[in-house]
Design a protein around this motif. Structure first.
Motif, PDB file in Angstrom:
ATOM      1  N   CYS A 221       0.842  -1.206   0.000  1.00  0.00           N
ATOM      2  CA  CYS A 221       0.000   0.000   0.000  1.00  0.00           C
ATOM      3  C   CYS A 221       0.874   1.251   0.000  1.00  0.00           C
ATOM      4  N   ASN A 222       1.951   1.171   0.776  1.00  0.00           N
ATOM      5  CA  ASN A 222       2.859   2.285   0.926  1.00  0.00           C
ATOM      6  C   ASN A 222       3.416   2.731  -0.424  1.00  0.00           C
ATOM      7  N   ALA A 223       3.460   1.799  -1.368  1.00  0.00           N
ATOM      8  CA  ALA A 223       4.041   2.113  -2.668  1.00  0.00           C
ATOM      9  C   ALA A 223       2.990   2.429  -3.727  1.00  0.00           C
ATOM     10  N   THR A 224       1.692   2.441  -3.356  1.00  0.00           N
ATOM     11  CA  THR A 224       0.690   2.676  -4.390  1.00  0.00           C
ATOM     12  C   THR A 224       0.577   4.150  -4.763  1.00  0.00           C
ATOM     13  N   CYS A 225       0.357   5.001  -3.793  1.00  0.00           N
ATOM     14  CA  CYS A 225       0.192   6.413  -4.126  1.00  0.00           C
ATOM     15  C   CYS A 225       0.604   7.288  -2.956  1.00  0.00           C
ATOM     16  N   LEU A 226       0.776   8.556  -3.279  1.00  0.00           N
ATOM     17  CA  LEU A 226       1.263   9.530  -2.307  1.00  0.00           C
ATOM     18  C   LEU A 226       0.319   9.645  -1.116  1.00  0.00           C
ATOM     19  N   TYR A 227      -0.994   9.593  -1.410  1.00  0.00           N
ATOM     20  CA  TYR A 227      -1.973   9.782  -0.342  1.00  0.00           C
ATOM     21  C   TYR A 227      -1.841   8.674   0.696  1.00  0.00           C
TER      22      TYR A 227
ATOM     23  N   ARG B 142       0.742   6.699   1.174  1.00  0.00           N
ATOM     24  CA  ARG B 142       2.048   6.711   1.820  1.00  0.00           C
ATOM     25  C   ARG B 142       2.073   7.737   2.955  1.00  0.00           C
TER      26      ARG B 142
ATOM     27  N   ALA C  77       2.468   6.959   6.862  1.00  0.00           N
ATOM     28  CA  ALA C  77       3.583   7.576   7.587  1.00  0.00           C
ATOM     29  C   ALA C  77       3.096   8.358   8.802  1.00  0.00           C
TER      30      ALA C  77
END
Lengths: 173, 505
Positions: B29-35, B37, B41
């Motif tokens: 999931c962390n690598a799917t999109c900026l939102y 990530r 975080a």
């Protein structure tokens, strides 16, 4: 905008002891439903308490379409009279909501519909339905690769190449 | 602007969904999109889940999301406490191994030691020893497998990637393997070594590092152009690769770093370089050169780099996923100033380099960037002088182990573990823990009077454990891994490993 109609007890004959509620969806459909069914929703219960305090009953405006609303009503009428631990406002929140088979079949819909249902359930404060939807969405993306997840969730890769390959965004914290 | 359906969800619902996922899915999931990530975080609960996973403390997917935040924090504290007070584990079945300092490779909780057969020691059989340290905290049992290499072939080089269960061995003389094999080890059981017939590796190349499906290999000789090879398919990529390296590793998937040391050629002083790989590189032959402290630059006589493997793919067996943010790069070097020789360790967390690179992208007009030591090293690295009687120790993840002997009258051996993990250090600092070392200083005696003392400010967590009596001084070898530290007492003359013990968590 639908006008706020006042529903008088006498004009709508109640079925048994349960009284009726008028729900108005965002596409201006008027749906009459028994109060008993919707008591699972904390939002509706609070409204009803308000009615009783002021002895004024009026339609309840809801910010989602009748399609979604009907789905929620279907859910509520299936569990009419059942006790679900998550929906008990006095009980401690369970660590993990149980898997209910009927819910899995009921929520076998596409992603957009699922997102709409979960938002509606959140608005109406039906915790059991929120939990079941969240589980359904989690099941959809569990074990998938990043690419597959993007497709399932309908999100676009908006990283710059540097960001995409940066090992982690969480060096601090 | 693309419509992102997830943005419309209330935060607590999204959190509820993500908390149901296993940490492995969270990483995807962390690598799917900026939102997503940013969302992950900023969530304490999800960060704890990821960190527990990186510590190997999140045992099953089914139980993962039932843990409340407080329980997750408690488990992390248990893990930190376990590293402060290591448990003495009895003998480890490490025998049959000759060679005082065998070639080794550590990844996660597993280490591979190579015994090179030789006619000098009359033991001509080469062996590959796969060892997993036990752990009480993680309820992991000890595993030990010795694989005897048929014939009189000598094993020369080994790389382990326990996340994928892959061992790459070079067979042949040390400097020039004649055969390179990819072996698969089933990680859960440590059933060893199904051959993957050469795995697309060039037979005579030495494999320098492995990262996911890719490995870095280079031939021998003066024009050894390194190659990036997909060992599953055998396809080769070469672009912008350096020629003048002494050792070569992956920094992350898109960067490699290497060290060049050459006292004779003035153009090649001791420095660390990072090269962007492939199409992401904005200019051909773009390169970052991180220079070492000034007093070292002209006087390095010997140096090598070491780093922990970059496990980019979480293990299917779920034991370990080393967080790339928690990676240590270690430079061990000797300097010769006038008539004295000094030995140094420079510890650089990999995130020091990645952070600098992310902040200063190369442009086509300015493809090579030289970074002076003051700009990166003073706050981002730690330089220490090695005491006289020291077993250098190794690194694993964000930890470095050093074994040394206290001076008389105690004369006892001490194991020091330094932890550079940025998050654990930040937490220890916030709690005011007394074990945090705020940097290190090298005095002018070692740097030479022309340069003055050198101070580095990178904080780290230090824990000392006394070694049991008799285990000090000559002949103790130590390897650290994610479960603890393995010691071996070697015969003072033949170097044969007599006995082995472990300190584990």
């Amino acid at each position: 905008m639908p006008t706020i109609v006042s529903v008088d007890d006498s004009t709508v004959p109640g079925e048994g002891s349960s009284r009726l509620l008028l729900l108005v969806s965002s596409d201006n459909k008027h749906i009459v439903v028994e109060e008993d069914i919707m008591s699972r929703s904390r939002f509706i219960s609070k409204q009803v308490e308000g009615f009783e305090a002021t002895s004024q009953r009026h339609a309840i405006l809801l910010p989602f379409s009748s399609f979604v609303l009907n789905k929620v009503i279907e859910y509520c009428s299936h569990y009419r009279g059942y006790y679900l631990l998550e929906d008990d406002p006095d009980a401690a929140p369970p660590g993990r909501s149980p898997v209910r088979e009927w819910d899995q079949e009921f929520l076998d819909v596409d992603r957009n519909m699922l997102l709409r249902i979960i938002k509606a359930a959140h608005y109406l404060e039906i915790k059991s339905l929120v939990g079941s939807c969240a589980r359904a969405i989690a099941d959809m993306i569990r074990g998938k690769t990043t690419e597959e997840m993007r497709e399932i969730l309908g999100v676009e890769n908006d990283f710059t190449p540097e960001e995409e390959h940066s090992p982690s965004s969480k060096c601090t914290g | 602007m693309v419509h992102n359906a997830l943005r419309l969800l209330p935060n607590e619902i999204l959190l509820g969904i993500l908390e149901m996922l296993h940490a492995r899915d969270l990483l995807a999931c962390n690598a799917t999109c900026l939102y997503l990530r940013t969302f992950i975080a900023n969530s304490v609960s999800l960060q704890y889940a990821l960190e527990l996973f990186a510590c190997g403390m999140l045992e099953s997917a089914r139980r993962a999301h039932t843990l409340p935040v407080t329980e997750r924090l408690k488990r992390l504290q248990l893990y930190t406490a376990a590293w402060k007070k290591l448990l003495w584990t009895g003998n480890v079945a490490l025998s049959h191994l000759v060679g005082y300092k065998p070639t080794f490779s550590v990844s996660g909780d597993t280490l591979v030691l190579l015994h090179r057969g030789s006619f000098v020691t009359v033991d001509v059989v080469s062996r590959l020893c796969v060892q997993r340290l036990p752990s009480k905290l993680r309820t992991i049992d000890e595993h030990h497998v010795v694989h005897v290499v048929p014939g009189t072939l000598r094993l020369s080089n080994v790389k382990l990637d326990s996340a994928q269960g892959v061992i790459i061995v070079g067979e042949g003389p040390l400097s020039r393997p004649t055969r390179t094999q990819v072996r698969l080890m089933s990680n859960g059981e440590l059933h060893p070594l199904a051959y993957l017939a050469n795995g697309g590796v060039a037979a005579t190349a030495r494999v320098h590092d492995i990262c996911g499906d890719f490995l870095l290999e280079a031939d021998h000789g003066p024009l050894r152009q390194p190659r990036l090879r997909n060992w599953k398919t055998g396809t080769v990529e070469t672009s912008g690769m350096p020629l003048d390296f002494t050792s070569l590793f992956f920094l992350d998937r898109r960067h490699i770093f290497y060290m060049a040391t050459s006292g004779r050629n003035l153009a090649n002083l001791a420095h660390l370089s990072v090269v962007p790989l492939g199409p992401a590189s904005p200019a051909p032959s773009s390169c970052y050169t991180f220079t070492l402290p000034e007093f070292m630059q002209y006087s390095v006589t010997f140096a090598y780099l070491r780093t922990c493997p970059l496990d980019t793919e979480p293990s299917p067996h779920g034991y370990f996923y080393s967080d790339p943010a928690d990676r240590l790069i270690s430079i061990v070097l000797s300097t010769m100033n006038r008539d004295r020789q000094d030995h140094f360790i420079i510890d650089v967390p990999a995130c020091t380099l990645t952070r600098y690179i992310a902040a200063h992208p190369v442009s086509p007009g300015n493809p090579t960037v030289t970074v002076p030591w003051d700009a990166w090293g003073t706050d981002g690295a730690r330089v220490t002088v090695l005491p006289r009687i020291t077993m250098m120790g190794t690194i694993s993840g964000s930890r470095r182990a050093i074994v040394y002997r206290r001076s008389a009258p105690n004369d006892a051996g001490v194991l020091t573990v330094l932890d550079y993990s940025p998050r654990r250090v930040a937490r220890a600092l916030a709690r005011g823990s007394a074990t945090v070392l705020h940097g290190a200083e090298v005095d002018a005696e070692h740097t030479g009077s022309d340069f003055g003392p050198l101070r580095t400010t990178l904080p780290c967590i230090a824990t000392e454990t006394p070694l049991p009596g008799g285990m000090a001084g000559i002949g103790v070898a130590a390897w650290i891994c994610e479960n603890g530290v393995l010691f071996a007492q070697c015969h003072p003359f033949s170097g044969k490993i007599i006995d082995a013990w472990a300190y584990t968590i």
